[in-house]
Design a protein around this motif. Structure first.
Motif, mmCIF file in Angstrom:
data_model
loop_
_atom_site.group_PDB
_atom_site.id
_atom_site.type_symbol
_atom_site.label_atom_id
_atom_site.label_comp_id
_atom_site.label_asym_id
_atom_site.label_seq_id
_atom_site.Cartn_x
_atom_site.Cartn_y
_atom_site.Cartn_z
ATOM 1 N N PRO A 1 15.378 -26.656 2.748
ATOM 2 C CA PRO A 1 15.734 -25.742 3.843
ATOM 3 C C PRO A 1 17.227 -25.456 3.914
ATOM 4 O O PRO A 1 17.630 -24.305 4.100
ATOM 5 C CB PRO A 1 15.233 -26.484 5.084
ATOM 6 N N LEU A 2 18.061 -26.482 3.750
ATOM 7 C CA LEU A 2 19.506 -26.261 3.774
ATOM 8 C C LEU A 2 19.953 -25.468 2.547
ATOM 9 O O LEU A 2 20.806 -24.574 2.645
ATOM 10 C CB LEU A 2 20.247 -27.599 3.826
ATOM 11 N N GLY A 3 19.361 -25.778 1.412
ATOM 12 C CA GLY A 3 19.720 -25.060 0.195
ATOM 13 C C GLY A 3 19.390 -23.581 0.296
ATOM 14 O O GLY A 3 20.164 -22.722 -0.144
ATOM 15 N N LEU A 4 18.249 -23.251 0.884
ATOM 16 C CA LEU A 4 17.876 -21.848 1.043
ATOM 17 C C LEU A 4 18.808 -21.148 2.020
ATOM 18 O O LEU A 4 19.236 -20.013 1.788
ATOM 19 C CB LEU A 4 16.424 -21.729 1.516
ATOM 20 N N ARG B 1 14.864 -4.984 3.618
ATOM 21 C CA ARG B 1 14.376 -6.268 4.134
ATOM 22 C C ARG B 1 14.178 -7.221 2.954
ATOM 23 O O ARG B 1 13.457 -6.906 2.006
ATOM 24 C CB ARG B 1 13.068 -6.079 4.906
ATOM 25 N N LEU B 2 14.820 -8.368 3.021
ATOM 26 C CA LEU B 2 14.743 -9.402 1.978
ATOM 27 C C LEU B 2 14.194 -10.680 2.593
ATOM 28 O O LEU B 2 14.771 -11.220 3.544
ATOM 29 C CB LEU B 2 16.133 -9.664 1.389
ATOM 30 N N THR B 3 13.082 -11.164 2.045
ATOM 31 C CA THR B 3 12.484 -12.427 2.482
ATOM 32 C C THR B 3 12.433 -13.377 1.301
ATOM 33 O O THR B 3 11.990 -12.992 0.211
ATOM 34 C CB THR B 3 11.061 -12.215 3.033
ATOM 35 N N VAL B 4 12.878 -14.608 1.502
ATOM 36 C CA VAL B 4 12.829 -15.621 0.449
ATOM 37 C C VAL B 4 12.005 -16.798 0.946
ATOM 38 O O VAL B 4 12.261 -17.350 2.024
ATOM 39 C CB VAL B 4 14.240 -16.100 0.045
ATOM 40 N N THR C 1 10.056 -23.219 3.158
ATOM 41 C CA THR C 1 10.957 -22.559 4.099
ATOM 42 C C THR C 1 10.938 -21.061 3.837
ATOM 43 O O THR C 1 10.932 -20.623 2.687
ATOM 44 C CB THR C 1 12.398 -23.084 3.953
ATOM 45 N N THR C 2 10.932 -20.295 4.921
ATOM 46 C CA THR C 2 10.942 -18.838 4.821
ATOM 47 C C THR C 2 12.090 -18.286 5.650
ATOM 48 O O THR C 2 12.185 -18.572 6.849
ATOM 49 C CB THR C 2 9.617 -18.239 5.323
ATOM 50 N N MET D 1 21.178 -17.865 1.175
ATOM 51 C CA MET D 1 21.124 -16.605 1.903
ATOM 52 C C MET D 1 22.485 -16.208 2.470
ATOM 53 O O MET D 1 22.643 -15.103 2.996
ATOM 54 C CB MET D 1 20.099 -16.694 3.043
ATOM 55 N N LYS D 2 23.456 -17.091 2.353
ATOM 56 C CA LYS D 2 24.787 -16.820 2.885
ATOM 57 C C LYS D 2 25.559 -15.933 1.908
ATOM 58 O O LYS D 2 25.567 -16.168 0.704
ATOM 59 C CB LYS D 2 25.542 -18.135 3.105
#
Length: 672
Positions: free
Chosen positions: A251-254, A288-291, A301-302, A258-259
């Motif tokens: 979760p932190l890595g994602l 719109r970008l979703t990872v 994590t989304t 995204m930053k």
């Protein structure tokens, strides 16, 4: 879906204006403006299933009066015509060829709604629109459609000069801007989210290069299998998903990924560079970008960046909403991996080529050929320190296209050129290896056992889906990933006689700064200090390329080792190769003058973009020529298959002549 449509009108389109006819200027009886088929396909995705598209249009009756007229687009073969309105007002007495037709259309309603205006050449709005980069594609296409913010400048000009027709450009209100500015301390000035989004969305990507940048992220996380889903936009909207089986992210890595511009320690083999690729590549194509990501032993994590949410909140606020059910199956990952989902994708703005395939089919083909080329070492299992990678596009497994991989290609020794560096602990270097590919006679002999369709496919792959002359030059590989190819970076001029040479230049992350690798990782610049050493290394292979090119005129195709070529089942060329000799223009080869190829009286058959009949026979200063139009796709496909066979083209011409005497072209035209 709001588009800005621009077109410079011609004589034949001005007949729709009564004043133009009254002044005796009319040269044709047409009463409509032409709409290019690729523009209509982009603006109205469902157009392929319709013959009429209704549009309620607003226009000027005089300088101040606005009228609304029910109009429509009507299909005429593959193109369309804008009909239903012939203004009779004296206001349009100015119309002449090269007036600018500008329309802003909202295609999200049925019927569509639009406002349009024609602008004379001496009007300031005419120069303001055509003098801006937004209009650049008018140099290649008669009509262009700009989606949303891509037409922001033109929209602003139209709103300024014709406020009765066009509302102000949709921008963030002054009140919101002031509230945003006052919410920060004097010494804390964060970037405007919407403004930065727009900047990053214009960082030089087309669809294939954007997909390649997203694949880079998958490879950087150790992916061995990458699945790309890009369904037909006419069925469920325009969206794409790139899913991999890599290490995934916590979760932190994602959140860090995204930053914007997130700085991290890059491994030596990491394809990333600026902390920008994921966001920039995605935003260049979608709003719109979703990872969705999962590291082994961790939870899924989304996170989502949404342009509308950025504009509404004026904050860098990530969304954590689950993926919509329509896309849920595409983002499912196993023990670890990442799925990048692009939704609210903008329509393709690149002009389509020809009319044999739909715009969607051409996009798929472009993505496929681009990935097969730039990642060919990964697909072959030849990328250093990497296992073989499998990439699938809509379940179609990609096949590596190695530009130096033809069995008859002559390979030269690799050389190392050190780059100037301010530090001494690690010296950046370029690794240079030249290749001389087979000439046309050798290539044709090699593919002779294949079917005509297979021959065409192999020829397109070998020429990198373009002209062979453009494929010569330097091929830059960053960490075994091809980032730029073709051309000589001003070292040499392109020369028909050296079109067989391709030079691979490999480098790693240490050389990024000296080569000034840009943010999209598509451009490099050669330092002046290495130009002379590089020229010296390439001179001998260039001479050999000239020699091999000239051999095609002697009528005996030869392989790289000087022997006769074999079939695809034969043995590849050895490293014995061509002698590194210098050959100047007009020099003899092997002591004998090249035998000129005698001219043959053959009929030319070529494909043209439009016409009223399936084919038309013309006679010019070059002789007889048959022009094949898109009206009969099967005939177009046949011409493409025999493109390199002059005898087959002549036979086809004579067969078409027989059909002409029987009146077949007219019958086919009536059916079309």
């Amino acid at each position: 879906m709001k588009f800005t449509i621009l077109r410079l009108l011609t004589h034949s389109e001005l007949g729709m204006f009564h004043e133009y006819r009254r002044q005796g200027k009319e040269r044709a009886k047409q009463r409509a403006i032409n709409f290019d088929w690729d523009v209509v396909d982009a603006v109205f995705p469902s157009a392929k299933d319709s013959d009429i598209i209704a549009i309620n249009c607003r226009r000027l009756e005089d300088e101040n009066t606005v009228v609304e007229v029910a109009s429509w687009l009507k299909r005429q073969h593959r193109n369309w015509r804008f009909e239903g309105d012939c203004p009779t007002s004296p206001h349009y007495s100015f119309v002449d060829p090269n007036v600018l037709f500008a329309m802003i259309v909202d295609a999200s309603t049925t019927p569509a709604t639009a406002s349009w205006v024609v602008i004379p050449a001496d009007h300031p709005a005419h120069a303001a629109i055509l003098g801006h980069g937004e209009s650049a594609r008018l140099g290649k296409s008669a009509m262009i459609a700009l989606y949303g913010n891509e037409g922001e400048h033109s929209q602003g000009v139209l709103a300024t000069h014709f406020p009765q027709l066009f509302k102000e450009v949709e921008t963030v209100s002054v009140t919101l801007q002031q509230e945003y500015d006052s919410s920060s301390d004097d010494d804390d000035v964060p970037p405007d989210p919407l403004g930065l989004f727009k900047i990053l969305a214009r960082a030089g990507h087309n669809l294939p290069s954007a997909v390649a940048d997203l694949v880079d992220n998958s490879l950087s996380h150790g992916a061995r299998e990458i699945c790309i889903t890009f369904p037909n936009p006419n069925a469920g909207g325009r969206w794409m998903c790139i899913r991999d089986d890599g290490a995934g992210m916590t979760p932190l890595g994602l959140r860090n990924a995204m930053k914007i511009g997130h700085q991290r320690d890059y491994d030596d083999a990491d394809l990333g560079k600026f902390g920008y690729g994921l966001k920039g590549a995605a935003w260049s194509q979608a709003d719109r970008l979703t990872v969705v990501s999962k590291a082994a032993g961790d939870k899924v994590t989304t996170l989502t960046w949404d342009k509308d949410h950025l504009a509404k909140t004026r904050r860098w606020a990530l969304l954590t909403d689950p993926v919509a059910s329509a896309h849920a199956s595409s983002v499912e990952i196993g023990d670890s991996g990442t799925a990048v989902l692009l939704t609210q994708m903008r329509p393709a703005m690149e002009p389509t080529k020809g009319k044999a395939d739909s715009p969607y089919a051409q996009e798929l083909a472009a993505i496929k050929s681009h990935l097969e080329l730039v990642f060919h070492r990964y697909l072959e299992g030849k990328a250093r320190g990497r296992e073989k990678v499998v990439i699938r596009l809509n379940n179609d497994t990609l096949r590596a296209n190695n530009p130096m991989g033809h069995p008859l290609t002559k390979e030269y020794d690799q050389h190392r050129i050190e780059l100037p560096s301010p530090t001494t602990d690690k010296t950046p270097a370029l690794y240079v290896r030249a290749y001389v590919t087979p000439n046309e006679a050798e290539f044709d002999e090699y593919v002779k056992p294949l079917t005509p369709l297979e021959q065409r496919v192999e020829r397109e792959r070998h020429s990198l889906n373009g002209r062979a002359n453009d494929a010569q030059g330097l091929y830059f590989y960053r960490l075994d990933r091809l980032i730029k190819w073709g051309g000589w970076e001003d070292l040499f001029a392109k020369d028909e006689h050296t079109k067989l040479i391709r030079v691979a230049i490999d480098f790693d992350r240490l050389a990024d700064e000296q080569l000034q690798v840009d943010i999209s990782k598509q451009l490099v610049r050669l330092p002046f200090a290495i130009i002379k050493p590089l020229e010296d290394l390439i001179k001998t292979p260039r001479a050999a390329a000239r020699l091999r090119y000239n051999k095609k005129e002697k009528g005996t195709p030869t392989s790289a080792d000087g022997g006769k070529t074999g079939s695809p089942a034969g043995k590849p060329a050895t490293d014995g190769g061509l002698p590194p000799a210098s050959v100047s223009g007009g020099a003899t080869v092997g002591g004998a003058s090249p035998t000129p190829t005698p001219k043959k009286d053959k009929t030319s058959v070529r494909i043209v973009s439009s016409g009223t009949k399936p084919w038309q026979r013309k006679t010019g200063f070059k002789g007889e020529e048959v022009e094949v139009t898109p009206l009969v796709p099967a005939l177009v496909a046949l011409v493409q298959l025999i493109d390199k066979d002059a005898d087959a083209k002549t036979a086809l011409s004579e067969f078409l002549r027989v059909l002409e005497t029987a009146g077949v072209p007219d019958l086919l035209t009536d059916k079309a």
